[in-house]
Motif scaffolding. Structure first.
Motif, PDB file in Angstrom:
ATOM      1  N   LEU A  22       0.820  -1.205   0.000  1.00 19.38           N
ATOM      2  CA  LEU A  22       0.000   0.000   0.000  1.00 19.38           C
ATOM      3  C   LEU A  22       0.858   1.262   0.000  1.00 19.38           C
ATOM      4  N   ALA A  23       1.944   1.289   0.748  1.00 16.12           N
ATOM      5  CA  ALA A  23       2.802   2.478   0.788  1.00 16.12           C
ATOM      6  C   ALA A  23       3.320   2.823  -0.608  1.00 16.12           C
ATOM      7  N   ASP A  24       3.784   1.831  -1.342  1.00 13.09           N
ATOM      8  CA  ASP A  24       4.296   2.067  -2.696  1.00 13.09           C
ATOM      9  C   ASP A  24       3.185   2.528  -3.635  1.00 13.09           C
ATOM     10  N   THR A  25       2.021   1.928  -3.499  1.00 10.17           N
ATOM     11  CA  THR A  25       0.889   2.283  -4.343  1.00 10.17           C
ATOM     12  C   THR A  25       0.447   3.712  -4.070  1.00 10.17           C
ATOM     13  N   LEU A  26       0.370   4.087  -2.808  1.00  6.41           N
ATOM     14  CA  LEU A  26      -0.026   5.452  -2.463  1.00  6.41           C
ATOM     15  C   LEU A  26       0.971   6.470  -3.023  1.00  6.41           C
ATOM     16  N   ARG A  27       2.251   6.216  -2.852  1.00  8.81           N
ATOM     17  CA  ARG A  27       3.275   7.128  -3.377  1.00  8.81           C
ATOM     18  C   ARG A  27       3.192   7.220  -4.905  1.00  8.81           C
ATOM     19  N   LYS A  35       5.956   7.636   3.527  1.00  6.42           N
ATOM     20  CA  LYS A  35       7.371   7.321   3.312  1.00  6.42           C
ATOM     21  C   LYS A  35       7.672   5.917   3.812  1.00  6.42           C
ATOM     22  N   LYS A  36       8.770   5.377   3.313  1.00  7.65           N
ATOM     23  CA  LYS A  36       9.261   4.083   3.785  1.00  7.65           C
ATOM     24  C   LYS A  36      10.716   4.255   4.168  1.00  7.65           C
ATOM     25  N   CYS A  42       8.796  -1.193  11.476  1.00  6.20           N
ATOM     26  CA  CYS A  42       9.358  -0.794  12.772  1.00  6.20           C
ATOM     27  C   CYS A  42       9.510   0.713  12.970  1.00  6.20           C
ATOM     28  N   CYS A  43       9.431   1.513  11.916  1.00  8.59           N
ATOM     29  CA  CYS A  43       9.776   2.928  12.084  1.00  8.59           C
ATOM     30  C   CYS A  43       8.586   3.873  12.122  1.00  8.59           C
ATOM     31  N   GLY A  44       7.439   3.479  11.599  1.00 12.40           N
ATOM     32  CA  GLY A  44       6.247   4.311  11.646  1.00 12.40           C
ATOM     33  C   GLY A  44       6.124   5.348  10.548  1.00 12.40           C
ATOM     34  N   LEU A  45       7.121   5.490   9.689  1.00 12.61           N
ATOM     35  CA  LEU A  45       7.070   6.514   8.646  1.00 12.61           C
ATOM     36  C   LEU A  45       5.915   6.318   7.669  1.00 12.61           C
ATOM     37  N   LEU A  56       0.466   0.465   9.394  1.00 11.97           N
ATOM     38  CA  LEU A  56       1.747   0.612   8.712  1.00 11.97           C
ATOM     39  C   LEU A  56       1.565   0.147   7.270  1.00 11.97           C
ATOM     40  N   SER A  57       1.544   1.087   6.356  1.00 15.28           N
ATOM     41  CA  SER A  57       1.225   0.765   4.964  1.00 15.28           C
ATOM     42  C   SER A  57       2.340   0.033   4.233  1.00 15.28           C
TER      43      SER A  57
END
Length: 152
Positions: A22-27, A35-36, A42-45, A56-57
């Motif tokens: 999902l994080a990559d798709t959103l970006r 961000k990743k 583990c980092c919450g970004l 955590l996407s």
């Protein structure tokens, strides 16, 4: 695979691969606040809200977002600006790399917790890593933003 979801109150249809996160798709679709960094959850970004719950996407497959309501920092500009003013006033702003995920969790915390203790705030934010601070300024800012009674 075609998925339908609501991003920041806008209905969209996106074609995603079965293994897209999902994080990559959103970006890829312009949500650049997501961000990743660690790629291990583990980092919450990469924090976003799925149906108003912080997740955590970077560890959620995009196909699992089908039919869901996703909120990113782009959809919470007013709330984020209000917290950012307090963060700055408390001298707690740093480089900003961790800020989007941190802010998403603070805004979620405001909806979920009422007059939390320091321990509850720290526990809620445990997954948000900041590389430049000792967290005390951030804790002061969060308590101010939440209107926490300091005499607890």
């Amino acid at each position: 695979m075609l998925i339908e979801l609501t991003i920041n109150d806008k209905k969209v249809q996106w074609d995603v691969a079965a293994d897209d996160f999902l994080a990559d798709t959103l970006r890829a679709h312009g949500c650049l606040s997501v961000k990743k960094a660690c790629n291990t959850s583990c980092c919450g970004l990469c924090t976003v809200w799925v149906d108003d719950q912080p997740i955590l996407s970077c560890s959620m497959l995009a196909v699992r977002a089908n039919g869901k309501r996703i909120t990113t920092l782009e959809g919470l500009q007013e709330e984020a600006a209000a917290f950012a003013k307090i963060l700055t006033a408390e001298g707690a702003e740093q480089c900003g790399f961790c800020s989007p995920g941190f802010v998403m969790n603070v805004l979620a915390m405001k909806k979920e917790l009422k007059n939390p203790t320091d321990e509850e705030i720290i526990h809620y934010l445990t997954g948000n890593l900041c590389r430049c601070t000792g967290y005390m300024g951030q804790l002061r800012a969060v308590k101010t933003y939440l209107g926490v009674n300091s005499e607890r």
